[in-house]
Design a protein around this motif. Structure first.
Motif, PDB file in Angstrom:
ATOM      1  N   VAL A 157      10.467  -4.570   4.544  1.00 20.58           N
ATOM      2  CA  VAL A 157       9.692  -3.431   5.031  1.00 20.58           C
ATOM      3  C   VAL A 157       9.714  -2.295   4.012  1.00 20.58           C
ATOM      4  CG1 VAL A 157       9.678  -1.569   6.745  1.00 20.58           C
ATOM      5  CG2 VAL A 157       9.875  -3.942   7.478  1.00 20.58           C
ATOM      6  N   ALA A 158      10.898  -1.999   3.463  1.00 26.88           N
ATOM      7  CA  ALA A 158      11.004  -0.918   2.481  1.00 26.88           C
ATOM      8  C   ALA A 158      10.140  -1.204   1.260  1.00 26.88           C
ATOM      9  CB  ALA A 158      12.461  -0.741   2.068  1.00 26.88           C
ATOM     10  N   ILE A 159      10.167  -2.416   0.757  1.00 22.28           N
ATOM     11  CA  ILE A 159       9.408  -2.769  -0.444  1.00 22.28           C
ATOM     12  C   ILE A 159       7.909  -2.721  -0.172  1.00 22.28           C
ATOM     13  CG2 ILE A 159       8.899  -4.647  -2.055  1.00 22.28           C
ATOM     14  CD1 ILE A 159      11.868  -5.488  -1.724  1.00 22.28           C
ATOM     15  N   LEU A 160       7.481  -3.275   0.971  1.00 20.54           N
ATOM     16  CA  LEU A 160       6.056  -3.314   1.285  1.00 20.54           C
ATOM     17  C   LEU A 160       5.486  -1.919   1.531  1.00 20.54           C
ATOM     18  CD1 LEU A 160       5.923  -6.454   3.615  1.00 20.54           C
ATOM     19  CD2 LEU A 160       5.058  -6.259   1.281  1.00 20.54           C
ATOM     20  N   VAL A 161       6.233  -1.080   2.226  1.00 15.75           N
ATOM     21  CA  VAL A 161       5.739   0.266   2.520  1.00 15.75           C
ATOM     22  C   VAL A 161       5.639   1.096   1.239  1.00 15.75           C
ATOM     23  CG1 VAL A 161       6.274   2.426   3.694  1.00 15.75           C
ATOM     24  CG2 VAL A 161       6.536   0.274   4.903  1.00 15.75           C
ATOM     25  N   VAL A 162       6.653   1.013   0.389  1.00 19.80           N
ATOM     26  CA  VAL A 162       6.594   1.739  -0.886  1.00 19.80           C
ATOM     27  C   VAL A 162       5.454   1.195  -1.744  1.00 19.80           C
ATOM     28  CG1 VAL A 162       7.812   2.196  -3.037  1.00 19.80           C
ATOM     29  CG2 VAL A 162       9.025   2.368  -0.880  1.00 19.80           C
ATOM     30  N   GLY A 163       5.261  -0.132  -1.730  1.00 16.94           N
ATOM     31  CA  GLY A 163       4.155  -0.726  -2.467  1.00 16.94           C
ATOM     32  C   GLY A 163       2.810  -0.199  -2.008  1.00 16.94           C
ATOM     33  N   LEU A 164       2.643  -0.021  -0.701  1.00 15.90           N
ATOM     34  CA  LEU A 164       1.406   0.533  -0.170  1.00 15.90           C
ATOM     35  C   LEU A 164       1.176   1.954  -0.693  1.00 15.90           C
ATOM     36  CD1 LEU A 164      -1.029   0.558   1.761  1.00 15.90           C
ATOM     37  CD2 LEU A 164       0.539   1.267   3.592  1.00 15.90           C
ATOM     38  N   ALA A 165       2.224   2.761  -0.689  1.00 16.64           N
ATOM     39  CA  ALA A 165       2.099   4.136  -1.182  1.00 16.64           C
ATOM     40  C   ALA A 165       1.724   4.158  -2.663  1.00 16.64           C
ATOM     41  CB  ALA A 165       3.409   4.889  -0.959  1.00 16.64           C
ATOM     42  N   LEU A 166       2.329   3.275  -3.453  1.00 18.25           N
ATOM     43  CA  LEU A 166       2.027   3.235  -4.889  1.00 18.25           C
ATOM     44  C   LEU A 166       0.603   2.747  -5.152  1.00 18.25           C
ATOM     45  CD1 LEU A 166       5.391   1.849  -6.325  1.00 18.25           C
ATOM     46  CD2 LEU A 166       4.554   4.202  -6.372  1.00 18.25           C
ATOM     47  N   LEU A 167       0.131   1.811  -4.345  1.00 20.68           N
ATOM     48  CA  LEU A 167      -1.254   1.348  -4.492  1.00 20.68           C
ATOM     49  C   LEU A 167      -2.229   2.499  -4.233  1.00 20.68           C
ATOM     50  CD1 LEU A 167      -1.121  -2.164  -2.768  1.00 20.68           C
ATOM     51  CD2 LEU A 167      -1.442  -1.691  -5.198  1.00 20.68           C
ATOM     52  N   ILE A 168      -1.938   3.304  -3.231  1.00 24.57           N
ATOM     53  CA  ILE A 168      -2.791   4.464  -2.951  1.00 24.57           C
ATOM     54  C   ILE A 168      -2.779   5.429  -4.131  1.00 24.57           C
ATOM     55  CG2 ILE A 168      -2.989   6.525  -1.506  1.00 24.57           C
ATOM     56  CD1 ILE A 168      -2.006   4.808   0.842  1.00 24.57           C
ATOM     57  N   LEU A 169      -1.604   5.660  -4.703  1.00 25.68           N
ATOM     58  CA  LEU A 169      -1.479   6.610  -5.804  1.00 25.68           C
ATOM     59  C   LEU A 169      -2.181   6.140  -7.067  1.00 25.68           C
ATOM     60  CD1 LEU A 169       2.236   7.765  -5.444  1.00 25.68           C
ATOM     61  CD2 LEU A 169       0.211   9.197  -5.200  1.00 25.68           C
ATOM     62  N   HIS A 170      -2.176   4.815  -7.304  1.00 27.25           N
ATOM     63  CA  HIS A 170      -2.661   4.319  -8.593  1.00 27.25           C
ATOM     64  C   HIS A 170      -4.017   3.632  -8.523  1.00 27.25           C
ATOM     65  CE1 HIS A 170       0.949   5.328 -10.836  1.00 27.25           C
ATOM     66  NE2 HIS A 170       1.627   4.958  -9.780  1.00 27.25           N
ATOM     67  N   PHE A 171      -4.544   3.400  -7.330  1.00 25.74           N
ATOM     68  CA  PHE A 171      -5.855   2.757  -7.227  1.00 25.74           C
ATOM     69  C   PHE A 171      -6.864   3.610  -6.453  1.00 25.74           C
ATOM     70  CE2 PHE A 171      -3.078  -0.725  -8.315  1.00 25.74           C
ATOM     71  CZ  PHE A 171      -3.846  -1.475  -9.198  1.00 25.74           C
TER      72      PHE A 171
END
Length: 370
Positions: A87-101
């Motif tokens: 959960v921690a990895i997936l949620v942080v990944g979602l935030a980073l995708l928003i920031l970089h895409f």
């Protein structure tokens, strides 16, 4: 119902802070300079950053839990414990995708910080749900304080780290992020009561504190290695633009002076080394370890690398528009502004356009007077 008294080992509390700081620095540094990367490379680095940040949040939580001293023995359910990490990895990944895409604005920074803040809490409470022989009980006030503090602190961390992608901001964002993750954990724990559970239905083998310690040490060891490798890259000078990803462009005062001197540049043709004057070259383009010289009449092969060309021709008539291009502004026929970058057009053989990266946009526009 009788609640259990508990204390914390101060050394493990300090260790949890170090883990959070290493994870924060590694993740935030890995995502520096992604705007000029290919989409595939960008996705890989975002995934690695999500592993670092999400894995660091998980490791920090369980390092702190190893320091939780209760008067009873307690264990962890392996399935729930693994789920908390994912959960921690997936949620942080979602935030980073928003920031970089997505287009990076104040709204997306706040959204990403809130997502990470909620992800930190989700990981925390899922991890606590994995306790066996011990039950965690929460109060509405404790939950409200945890949610508020987590969202506010993580928004602050991402606003600092991504507001400007400078080294100073990344370090400051790391400090805020690490402090946020640790603070949220202990704010949540302060609003938690523990009670012993007499009977437990075991779905499988349980994880003892000793086994958990081994797992945490291994993940922390990996984080340490990633931290050291990232730190070396972070401190090393780079010959590419250091601010392409969300960082404000360099000041106009950084525009290089254009010297009138004409320098002769070597190129290879028909087995001989010949020379062309710099005032005849429109664009120098990196081709692996070599460069191509574009003139009004054709394309020439030069054994210089783009770094060597920039060094030898500075100060001079050439302006860096991208990590792979040096242009002579005198040959630019038109300029096109895109969303967050631009394109210079040329009327030369075999070359019509040259990209302008986000970090170089201000300098190029100032030099061209647009």
């Amino acid at each position: 119902m009788q609640y259990l008294d508990y204390t914390h080992n101060p050394w493990l509390v300090f260790a949890s802070l170090l883990v959070a700081l290493m994870a924060g620095f590694t993740g935030l540094s890995l995502t520096k300079g992604l705007s000029e990367r290919s989409v595939v490379h960008k996705k890989i680095l975002v995934a690695l950053a999500a592993l670092s940040l999400g894995g660091g949040i998980w490791s920090m939580h369980f390092v702190a839990m190893l320091g939780l001293q209760l008067p009873i023995l307690f264990y962890y359910d392996p399935t729930i414990t693994l789920a908390s990490a994912l959960v921690a990895i997936l949620v942080v990944g979602l935030a980073l995708l928003i920031l970089h895409f997505w287009k990076r604005t104040r709204s997306t920074l706040i959204l990403s910080g809130v997502i990470v803040g909620l992800g930190v809490l989700a990981m925390h409470y899922i991890g606590m749900a994995g306790l066996e022989y011990c039950q965690a009980l929460y109060t509405p006030l404790g939950l409200a304080l945890a949610v508020t503090s987590s969202c506010v602190l993580n928004v602050a961390a991402f606003m600092i780290a991504y507001g400007k992608r400078t080294d100073r901001n990344i370090i400051a964002g790391t400090l805020v992020f690490g402090s946020a993750v640790v603070s949220v954990h202990f704010i949540a724990v302060s609003g938690t009561s523990f009670t012993a559970v007499v009977s437990v239905v075991e779905a499988g083998p349980l994880i003892s504190n000793e086994i958990m310690a081994i797992g945490v040490v291994l993940t922390s060891f990996v984080l340490c290695g990633a931290f050291l490798l990232t730190g070396i890259t972070f401190l090393s000078p780079s010959d590419t633009d250091v601010s392409p990803d969300g960082e404000l462009p360099p000041e106009v005062s950084d525009v290089p002076d254009i010297a009138p001197a004409v320098i002769r540049v070597p190129y290879e043709q028909e087995g001989r080394t010949q020379f062309v004057n710099t005032d005849e070259i429109a664009v120098i383009h990196a081709e692996g370890h070599y460069t191509s010289l574009y003139t009004a009449t054709g394309k020439l092969f030069c054994h210089w690398s783009i770094t060597e060309a920039e060094k030898r021709l500075s100060p001079g008539p050439f302006l860096k528009t991208h990590r792979s291009y040096l242009i002579n502004p005198a040959f630019v026929s038109s300029f096109e502004r895109l969303k967050d970058n631009g394109v210079c057009h040329f009327n030369v053989t075999k070359l019509e356009r040259v990209p302008v990266s986000r970090s170089r946009l201000s300098i190029v526009r100032s030099t061209l007077g647009v």
